[in-house]
Scaffold this motif. Structure first.
Motif, short mmCIF file in Angstrom:
data_model
loop_
_atom_site.label_atom_id
_atom_site.label_comp_id
_atom_site.label_asym_id
_atom_site.label_seq_id
_atom_site.Cartn_x
_atom_site.Cartn_y
_atom_site.Cartn_z
N MET A 1 36.27 54.89 3.00
CA MET A 1 35.54 56.16 2.98
C MET A 1 34.29 56.06 2.11
O MET A 1 33.27 56.69 2.40
CB MET A 1 36.46 57.28 2.49
N ALA A 2 34.34 55.26 1.04
CA ALA A 2 33.15 55.07 0.21
C ALA A 2 32.05 54.39 1.00
O ALA A 2 30.86 54.72 0.87
CB ALA A 2 33.52 54.25 -1.02
N SER A 3 32.43 53.43 1.86
CA SER A 3 31.40 52.76 2.69
C SER A 3 30.80 53.73 3.69
O SER A 3 29.59 53.66 3.99
CB SER A 3 32.03 51.56 3.41
N THR A 4 31.60 54.66 4.21
CA THR A 4 31.08 55.68 5.12
C THR A 4 30.13 56.61 4.37
O THR A 4 29.08 57.00 4.90
CB THR A 4 32.24 56.50 5.73
N ALA A 5 30.51 56.97 3.14
CA ALA A 5 29.62 57.80 2.32
C ALA A 5 28.30 57.10 2.04
O ALA A 5 27.24 57.74 2.01
CB ALA A 5 30.32 58.16 1.01
N LEU A 6 28.35 55.78 1.83
CA LEU A 6 27.12 55.02 1.61
C LEU A 6 26.19 55.13 2.81
O LEU A 6 24.97 55.35 2.65
CB LEU A 6 27.47 53.55 1.34
N MET A 7 26.74 54.99 4.02
CA MET A 7 25.91 55.14 5.22
C MET A 7 25.32 56.55 5.31
O MET A 7 24.15 56.73 5.69
CB MET A 7 26.75 54.85 6.47
N LEU A 8 26.13 57.57 4.95
CA LEU A 8 25.65 58.94 4.99
C LEU A 8 24.48 59.14 4.01
O LEU A 8 23.48 59.78 4.34
CB LEU A 8 26.81 59.88 4.63
N VAL A 9 24.58 58.56 2.82
CA VAL A 9 23.52 58.68 1.81
C VAL A 9 22.24 58.00 2.30
O VAL A 9 21.14 58.57 2.20
CB VAL A 9 23.98 58.07 0.47
#
Length: 594
Positions: A192-200
């Motif tokens: 989920m942190a990697s998904t958040a990185l893409m979102l940012v």
């Protein structure tokens, strides 16, 4: 009697400070964001993240091996909001979404405020840490900020939630609980942190690019939703609906698993079986709703002793892995005392008796361990109640006898619970099985059968329609006459009930239920038995069942008057019914044959 159980003191010691600090931070963040919401883009982003996070929070997915409520995609949006918008808007999103969901679900108040406090405290702490560093919009800088924020959110959540679980009565010690949850949750949170990185990254390029994540996030959300429903169904299959404790099946599986681990590690496992003393008195004097309230309150106090289960009726179990005889006995005594100190109130004194057995001292196999704990429990009941007995302190021969008695009583209680399920399914006939049981018992008394056979006949009467649990609802509730094919389906219910009862080991009740539609002249089903070849219990239940069906009617047939039903029973004596049973029936209902 106290109407509501108070949370354990050690749980309040965790919840109170976390909730106070976290809710204060949440309130400050909300006020600060409302006072200075930022640009229109920021406001739109916060609104979009809040909506997405709320939808994600509705379907958290439990993670195997983690003693927590599960994970949701809300973490993605909270993490991205912290990096993009700062601590106040992000904390507002992070704490508001799960709180709204908890309120709509009517979660327990203490859990709702604790979770809101955790999210408020975590968001504020992560936001404050980020302000200590200069903002770097380079790729490395963004990656570092996301990783740091994710680490803070994960660690603080892990420490606080695990503390609450340990304080609420978990059988697993806090350090072990933290390690277990960390191992199980690290991978999902990293993804989920990697998904958040893409979102940012997409938001920083241009906010409109986050639309590129709608498809993948929607797919994940749909998968999460279906998984949540499947896991919820599995959890319901292993949970007692009244108390929320694990059910009998869950207990058997968990005990087998712990015994396997103990065997490999040369460890210990203790089992404590408990039974509410004189529970029938509560149901008889105050009704089943009062009995249900007592069971719910007892279960609340059991949770404080270890991993608790409701085995059925008024029987409970505690699973105590890693505890030896002395430690398990101490836990059991504290539970018995806690329930005994609960108070008397309108239902009278509420006490429990308990039996304890330990692997490997008292037994190495699951069934043997349960049987010995059950025997110790019934020793405690036979010698005054409201006490605990250790399996090793009772003579083996006496223990085996008591275990046999307890096992048989447990099977009969399980069968009775099934009988209530039959009546609750058929809203038209209401308490049909209960009425048939009463009439059958009265007939058996008229025949002057032994007391044991009278009770077994009454039980057979309550269970005679058990097989209808497997009959489709549309057939049972059909307002008109059944077709020949539908009638064949209905005629299978005695065999279905027999198989179910046979597995419980409640002979001769299973045999009597199998043949309760056999006719005296041999034209009945399923085996076409005639005369004395039909078990007497079956002949009694048949008369009682037909009389009740006539006097209460069916969806497709109006009820007959008492006089008309009695005339029909008398007319069919010697053909459909055993004449001797019919004479006893008339005596039981206070009438005379024509």
């Amino acid at each position: 009697m106290r109407g509501r159980a108070h949370p354990p003191t050690r749980l309040l010691a965790v919840v109170a400070p976390v909730s106070l600090v976290g809710l204060t931070a949440y309130a400050i963040a909300t006020v600060e964001f409302a006072g200075d919401p930022g640009s229109a883009t920021t406001i739109a982003g916060v609104g979009a993240f809040l909506l997405a996070s709320t939808l994600a929070e509705r379907f958290p997915v439990p993670v195997e091996g983690a003693d927590a409520n599960g994970v949701s995609l809300g973490f993605v949006f909270a993490l991205a909001a912290l990096v993009l918008f700062g601590w106040a808007p992000a904390t507002f999103v992070y704490a508001t979404a799960p709180t709204l969901v908890a309120i709509t679900r009517r979660n327990p108040f203490i859990r709702t405020i604790f979770n809101a406090g955790v999210f408020g405290l975590t968001g504020a702490l992560a936001g404050w840490v980020l302000t200590r560093f200069h903002e770097d919009i380079s790729a490395v800088g963004v990656l570092w900020r996301v990783a740091l924020t994710a680490g803070i959110l994960f660690t603080v959540n892990l420490v606080l939630v695990s503390a609450a679980i340990a304080a609420s009565g978990s059988a697993i010690r806090y350090p072990k609980l933290v390690v277990s949850n960390a191992r199980s949750l690290a991978l999902p949170f990293t993804l989920m942190a990697s998904t958040a990185l893409m979102l940012v990254v997409l938001w920083q390029r241009t906010p409109y690019l986050i639309a590129a994540l709608v498809g993948p996030l929607a797919a994940i959300s749909l998968y999460q939703r279906s998984t949540h429903r499947a896991l919820k169904a599995m959890r319901l299959a292993l949970t007692d609906p009244l108390t929320g404790l694990g059910n009998h099946r869950n207990f058997q599986e968990r005990l087998q698993r712990e015994l396997g681990r103990a065997e490999e590690a040369h460890g210990l496992v203790s089992v404590c079986l408990l039974d509410v003393d004189d529970f029938k008195r509560i149901n008889d004097q105050h009704g089943h709703p009062a009995g249900d309230r007592v069971l719910a309150q007892v279960s609340t106090r059991l949770r404080q002793g270890g991993e608790a289960f409701r085995l059925g009726g008024d029987e409970f179990a505690l699973l105590l892995p890693g505890l030896d005889e002395a430690s398990a006995l101490a836990v059991a005594r504290s539970v018995v005392k806690r329930i005994g100190d609960w108070g008397t109130g309108q239902y009278g004194a509420i006490t429990v008796s308990a039996g304890v057995a330990t692997f490997p001292q008292h037994g190495r196999e699951r069934d043997a361990l349960i049987r010995l704990a059950d025997g110790a429990l019934y020793w405690a009941k036979e010698h005054g109640k409201n006490q605990v007995r250790l399996a090793g302190s009772v003579e083996p021969e006496e223990l085996e006898v008591l275990a046999g008695i307890g096992d048989r009583l447990a099977r009969f209680r399980a069968a009775s619970a099934l009988a209530r399920a039959v009546d609750s399914r058929d809203v038209y006939t209401g308490s049909h099985s209960e009425r048939v049981a009463a009439i059958a018992g009265a007939i058996a008394e008229q025949l002057k059968l032994p007391a044991t056979e009278i009770e077994l006949t009454r039980l057979a009467g309550s269970l005679h329609d058990l097989g209808k649990l497997a009959i489709p609802e549309e057939i049972l509730q059909k307002p008109g006459e059944l077709s020949s094919a539908e009638w064949l389906v209905v005629q299978r219910h005695p065999q279905i009930a027999h198989r179910m009862l046979e597995s419980l080991g409640v002979e001769p009740v299973a045999e009597w239920v199998l043949h309760h539609h056999e006719r005296w002249d041999g034209s009945g089903y399923p085996d076409g038995l005639a005369g004395e070849d039909i078990p007497l219990g079956s002949r009694i239940v048949y008369v009682a069942e037909v009389y009740d069906a006539m006097t209460f009617g069916r969806l497709y047939r109006s009820p007959r008057t008492r006089e008309a039903a009695l005339q029909e029973i008398d007319r069919c004596s010697g053909a459909q019914f055993d004449p001797q049973v019919v004479r006893a029936f008339f005596g039981a209902v206070g009438a005379e044959a024509a």
